[in-house]
Design an enzyme around this catalytic site. Structure first.
Site, mmCIF file in Angstrom:
data_model
loop_
_atom_site.group_PDB
_atom_site.id
_atom_site.type_symbol
_atom_site.label_atom_id
_atom_site.label_comp_id
_atom_site.label_asym_id
_atom_site.label_seq_id
_atom_site.Cartn_x
_atom_site.Cartn_y
_atom_site.Cartn_z
ATOM 1 N N ASP A 11 12.110 38.197 -123.491
ATOM 2 C CA ASP A 11 13.461 38.744 -123.395
ATOM 3 C C ASP A 11 13.556 39.938 -124.348
ATOM 4 O OD1 ASP A 11 16.129 39.138 -122.976
ATOM 5 O OD2 ASP A 11 16.648 37.010 -123.139
ATOM 6 N N ASP A 105 14.682 43.328 -118.055
ATOM 7 C CA ASP A 105 14.349 43.019 -119.445
ATOM 8 C C ASP A 105 13.914 41.578 -119.672
ATOM 9 O OD1 ASP A 105 16.890 42.027 -118.910
ATOM 10 O OD2 ASP A 105 17.472 42.130 -121.010
ATOM 11 N N GLU A 106 13.625 40.852 -118.607
ATOM 12 C CA GLU A 106 13.304 39.443 -118.769
ATOM 13 C C GLU A 106 12.248 39.025 -117.774
ATOM 14 O OE1 GLU A 106 15.891 35.825 -118.842
ATOM 15 O OE2 GLU A 106 17.368 37.349 -119.285
#
Length: 496
Positions: A11, A105-106
DNA sequence: TCTGGGGTCCTCACCCTC
DNA sequence: TCTGGAGGGTGAGGACCC
């Protein structure tokens, strides 16, 4: 159940805001809020500095401005975020072929499948190396969670934030989860959380104690069973590298509610076209057309229509959306309109065409007299194009705040004189001063800060909005801030 | 000035067919 | 012949996630 903690959840910390800080040196250590800047915008990401003021994502931007009046408010620059994300995802794929991106973003990574780690020690080492590699390649910090399942790995990375790493040892899951809020579990949002709270259940431990039957009774079969298993730390969902899209949609929230039926029709047509563009871009066609309307009072309704076959024909989608709109009462005004397509197929336009031809031929040979409804295109044919004149302002129109074009816009005034707009945070290039970004604009002026990712904080200059020496530009690539070797793969295209 | 945009999944109601 | 279910397709809405 997996014994070794070899599922990794990555993350990126406050991703959009961190990218902005990395690319704009004067914003480092400052409160940065990225999101919609219009009257109905919401916060997409707030930097940790901004979070200290109580600003968080999904909060209305207007409220954020009240809490944090001195923050820097910027529009999102998705092309840059995508480029940085590509760099990060490539690093993950070096660890394993099983990488499941959840967003820019993950992502989840199955370390065991890639042979990157088979036990806790190796997993920890891999996680640390990954964080260092991301820092070197992008200058950004990331948090990593390691555990034996996706759910626990995600919990771990959440606990590790910001800029940390946490491994959950097998056997310790239940004790770790027990005191946590039920909201920690994926799938427990505000509604379920409140439902459970009213039943006296606020922690994961209490959830486990409640038992499966009770949870099923409270929140339904599927959700109840899932929740109970999660509460026990059980989650055997595999990491899935490829996921097929199931729907494509576009929607716009308007700065002011629309009342004029003609304008509403025109907007729906415009959205249908945009939706088809996206649909074709993804190489799909679809069978079910969905119209979404959010009314003045925020009540939302959807209307859908399933065609006889999949289509990516803009005329078909426009007509279906128009038909659906006819059945919707818009008196009182609408704040949002959306058009979507579901029931996706991998058909290209050619396939569809061939299919239609075949169907038509079949219909002919079957001598089915008149109606011949087998051709999708026939379905449309009902009414002539509703979208004629309409406000050209609409086409330059509000655009969803988050979808706001990343550079300066040109809209068309009634006299058709192009008026240049300079959204805060967008990239510009000045003929004399070089690259910079818009810090603010108003009353015919635009303020630009001239700096770049590797430079010290730059100075600010103000220009007339129509200054010919100033023009919108592409984002400059981020480079590892510690890397003197600044040749590092330019993540963004264009840009000098 | 309350409440974005793009998705996924689930549930329920209704209709139709077998 | 009537009836009750099962089950699929469709349409609508809600909850959730990032």
């Amino acid at each position: 159940m997996r014994a070794a903690p070899t599922i990794l959840h990555l993350d990126m910390d406050a991703f959009y805001a961190s990218v902005e800080q990395a690319s704009k040196p004067s914003l480092r250590g400052k409160a940065v809020i990225v999101g919609g800047l219009g009257p109905r915008g919401v916060v997409a990401t707030a930097s940790y500095e901004a979070r200290r003021f109580g600003v968080h994502s999904a909060m209305p931007t207007a409220q954020a401005r009240r809490l944090c009046p001195n923050g820097a408010y910027l529009i999102p620059r998705f092309s840059l975020y995508r480029a940085v994300s590509d760099v990060v995802m490539a690093l993950l794929r070096e660890l394993s072929p099983l990488v499941e991106p959840l967003s820019l973003d993950e992502a989840f990574v199955d370390l065991e499948a890639g042979g990157a780690a088979f036990d806790a020690e190796a997993a920890l080492e891999t996680g640390q190396m990954l964080r260092a590699a991301i820092q070197a390649a992008t200058g950004l910090s990331a948090s990593v969670g390691l555990a034996g399942s996706k759910m626990l790995a995600k919990v771990a990375s959440e606990e590790a934030k910001p800029d940390g790493l946490l491994l959950i040892e097998p056997g310790t899951e239940r004790a770790l989860l027990a005191p946590m809020s039920v909201r920690t579990l994926p799938g427990v949002g505000p509604a379920t959380g409140e439902h459970l709270r009213r039943a006296g259940i606020t922690t994961v431990g209490e959830l486990a104690e409640a038992g499966e039957d009770e949870l099923v009774r409270m929140v339904g079969r599927s959700h109840g069973v899932g929740l109970y298993r999660m509460a026990l730390g059980l989650d055997d969902r595999p990491v899935v590298a490829e996921r097929d899209a199931k729907s494509v949609s576009v929607e716009d929230t308007f700065d002011v509610d629309l009342h004029d039926r003609v304008r509403i029709r025109n907007e729906v047509q415009r959205l249908a076209d945009r939706c088809v563009q996206r649909l074709r871009g993804s190489g799909h066609s679809g069978r079910t057309i969905v119209l979404k309307v959010r009314r003045y009072d925020f009540s939302t309704l959807t209307r859908s229509e399933t065609l006889r076959g999949p289509t990516d024909d803009p005329a078909v989608v426009r007509e279906a959306a128009a038909r659906l709109l006819e059945a919707v009462d818009t008196t009182g005004g609408v704040r949002l309109l959306g058009v979507g397509v579901t029931g996706l197929a991998d058909y290209t336009q050619e396939d569809l065409f061939a299919q239609s031809m075949a169907a038509e031929a079949a219909a002919d040979t079957a001598a089915s007299g008149g109606a011949a409804e087998s051709d999708v295109a026939e379905e449309v044919d009902g009414r002539g194009g509703a979208g004629e004149s309409g406000a050209p302002g609409g086409s330059a129109g509000p655009g969803g705040p988050l979808e706001a074009p990343e550079g300066a816009l040109t809209s068309v005034t009634p006299e058709t004189v192009p008026e240049r707009r300079w959204p805060a945070g967008s990239d510009v290039l000045h003929a004399v001063y070089g690259p910079g970004w818009v810090q603010g604009s108003g009353v015919g002026r635009v303020t630009v800060r001239f700096e770049r990712p590797g430079s010290p904080p730059g100075r600010v200059r103000t220009f007339r909005v129509e200054d010919p020496e100033l023009e919108p530009s592409d984002p400059l690539p981020l480079v590892g801030k510690t890397a003197p070797d600044a040749r590092a793969e330019p993540p963004a295209s264009g840009a000098a």
